[in-house]
Design a protein around this motif. Sequence first.
Motif, mmCIF file in Angstrom:
data_model
loop_
_atom_site.group_PDB
_atom_site.id
_atom_site.type_symbol
_atom_site.label_atom_id
_atom_site.label_comp_id
_atom_site.label_asym_id
_atom_site.label_seq_id
_atom_site.Cartn_x
_atom_site.Cartn_y
_atom_site.Cartn_z
ATOM 1 N N ARG A 1 1.948 4.213 -8.169
ATOM 2 C CA ARG A 1 3.001 3.550 -7.399
ATOM 3 C C ARG A 1 2.561 2.212 -6.821
ATOM 4 O O ARG A 1 1.472 2.079 -6.271
ATOM 5 C CB ARG A 1 3.465 4.451 -6.241
ATOM 6 C CG ARG A 1 4.685 3.859 -5.524
ATOM 7 C CD ARG A 1 5.167 4.732 -4.389
ATOM 8 N NE ARG A 1 6.417 4.204 -3.847
ATOM 9 C CZ ARG A 1 6.708 4.156 -2.551
ATOM 10 N NH1 ARG A 1 5.874 4.631 -1.652
ATOM 11 N NH2 ARG A 1 7.863 3.634 -2.149
ATOM 12 N N ARG A 2 3.467 1.248 -6.945
ATOM 13 C CA ARG A 2 3.406 0.004 -6.192
ATOM 14 C C ARG A 2 4.772 -0.114 -5.519
ATOM 15 O O ARG A 2 5.777 -0.366 -6.170
ATOM 16 C CB ARG A 2 3.085 -1.187 -7.092
ATOM 17 C CG ARG A 2 1.679 -1.097 -7.671
ATOM 18 C CD ARG A 2 1.322 -2.301 -8.523
ATOM 19 N NE ARG A 2 -0.058 -2.209 -8.979
ATOM 20 C CZ ARG A 2 -0.450 -1.583 -10.090
ATOM 21 N NH1 ARG A 2 0.448 -1.004 -10.858
ATOM 22 N NH2 ARG A 2 -1.722 -1.541 -10.435
ATOM 23 N N ALA A 3 4.813 0.105 -4.235
ATOM 24 C CA ALA A 3 6.065 0.330 -3.514
ATOM 25 C C ALA A 3 6.998 -0.869 -3.581
ATOM 26 O O ALA A 3 6.595 -2.008 -3.366
ATOM 27 C CB ALA A 3 5.764 0.666 -2.061
ATOM 28 N N THR B 1 -2.122 -3.868 -4.968
ATOM 29 C CA THR B 1 -2.603 -2.646 -4.349
ATOM 30 C C THR B 1 -1.841 -1.431 -4.867
ATOM 31 O O THR B 1 -0.626 -1.468 -5.063
ATOM 32 C CB THR B 1 -2.434 -2.730 -2.820
ATOM 33 O OG1 THR B 1 -3.165 -3.850 -2.342
ATOM 34 C CG2 THR B 1 -2.945 -1.464 -2.155
ATOM 35 N N THR C 1 6.253 9.415 -3.082
ATOM 36 C CA THR C 1 5.263 9.330 -4.148
ATOM 37 C C THR C 1 5.725 10.120 -5.366
ATOM 38 O O THR C 1 6.153 11.264 -5.248
ATOM 39 C CB THR C 1 3.897 9.854 -3.656
ATOM 40 O OG1 THR C 1 3.514 9.137 -2.474
ATOM 41 C CG2 THR C 1 2.835 9.670 -4.713
ATOM 42 N N CYS D 1 5.074 -0.363 -11.132
ATOM 43 C CA CYS D 1 4.359 0.896 -11.273
ATOM 44 C C CYS D 1 3.880 1.093 -12.707
ATOM 45 O O CYS D 1 4.306 0.393 -13.623
ATOM 46 C CB CYS D 1 5.268 2.051 -10.868
ATOM 47 S SG CYS D 1 5.983 1.867 -9.225
ATOM 48 N N ASP E 1 -0.202 2.011 -4.128
ATOM 49 C CA ASP E 1 0.383 2.621 -2.939
ATOM 50 C C ASP E 1 0.534 4.130 -3.065
ATOM 51 O O ASP E 1 1.142 4.764 -2.203
ATOM 52 C CB ASP E 1 1.747 1.988 -2.651
ATOM 53 C CG ASP E 1 1.634 0.494 -2.370
ATOM 54 O OD1 ASP E 1 0.716 0.108 -1.628
ATOM 55 O OD2 ASP E 1 2.457 -0.270 -2.906
ATOM 56 N N ILE F 1 5.268 3.917 2.382
ATOM 57 C CA ILE F 1 4.172 4.588 1.711
ATOM 58 C C ILE F 1 3.998 5.959 2.355
ATOM 59 O O ILE F 1 3.461 6.087 3.459
ATOM 60 C CB ILE F 1 2.884 3.752 1.811
ATOM 61 C CG1 ILE F 1 3.099 2.391 1.140
ATOM 62 C CG2 ILE F 1 1.710 4.483 1.161
ATOM 63 C CD1 ILE F 1 1.941 1.433 1.321
ATOM 64 N N GLU G 1 -1.771 7.226 -1.366
ATOM 65 C CA GLU G 1 -2.886 6.338 -1.072
ATOM 66 C C GLU G 1 -3.594 5.985 -2.366
ATOM 67 O O GLU G 1 -3.391 6.639 -3.392
ATOM 68 C CB GLU G 1 -3.861 7.012 -0.107
ATOM 69 C CG GLU G 1 -4.404 8.327 -0.604
ATOM 70 C CD GLU G 1 -5.129 9.105 0.475
ATOM 71 O OE1 GLU G 1 -6.193 9.665 0.185
ATOM 72 O OE2 GLU G 1 -4.614 9.164 1.615
#
Length: 271
Positions: free
Chosen positions: A79-81, A32, A91, A2, A34, A86, A53
């Motif tokens: 965030r990058r889970a 990606t 979040t 993150c 998240d 998600i 998102e």
Amino acid sequence: MCELFALSSKISTNVNFSLNIFARHGSVGGRTVDGWGLAFYDGRDVRLYKEPEPAGQSDWLSFIEQRKQLSSLVLSHIRRATQGGISLSNTQPFMRELGGQAHVFAHNGNLAGIGQRMAGRWKRFQPIGQTDSEIAFCILLEALSPLWAGGAVPSVAARRSVIQGLAAEFRELGPANFIYADGDALFAHGHRRIQQDGMITPPGLFWLVRTCGASDELAPASGVRIGIGDTPQALMLFASVPLTDEAWNPLQEGELIAVREGLRIYDPDMP
């Protein structure tokens, strides 16, 4: 991993984000996004915006930019889970009330097994989602609760002692970079993060001080724009990776910095 960002300033300023640009700044492999979140302090309360998102798909950011929200204490998280699905509840930043103040927390890393290894360490503060980060926040607030029970803002020294002790425990579980604000002060803790070579090593956070007027385009290439204006200003910024070509300072592994109104608090006995 993150991305974290925080700002503390003497005078309220306008902070706008191009979060899709900010998310790519310092990311490894273009992973990606998240989710994203922004917290703007407004007195004792917080304007909190977050979505589970990618920022590039959000109409909220145009709304935030149009409002030209002024604040002297801002926290952001991309965030990058790693743990938890998600969802909005997973979040960051997370916010809770303690001592009549809004407390905000965001974490970068992966605290493996924190729910089992530190079970029973939170009671009043319960996680809503499933992330290790929110559990860490609940544990932190539980530990700080006695300090806030008297109705007054506790000393920075007392708060720092509690936060530093828990941060050491978090580091045993995995990367534990975090930013935490309680409405009075901002605390930033640096540990380790995934670097460009793929290794998990220090530094996990960087900081930069600005103490004079400057342009309205502090770091546009990184997706962060800070309107400073003509009034002499004191600013302290934190980010997972440097946002400009200036000489950002890395936090040492396990270092905890306390800031109030854009100035670092060096004296541990300062109230």
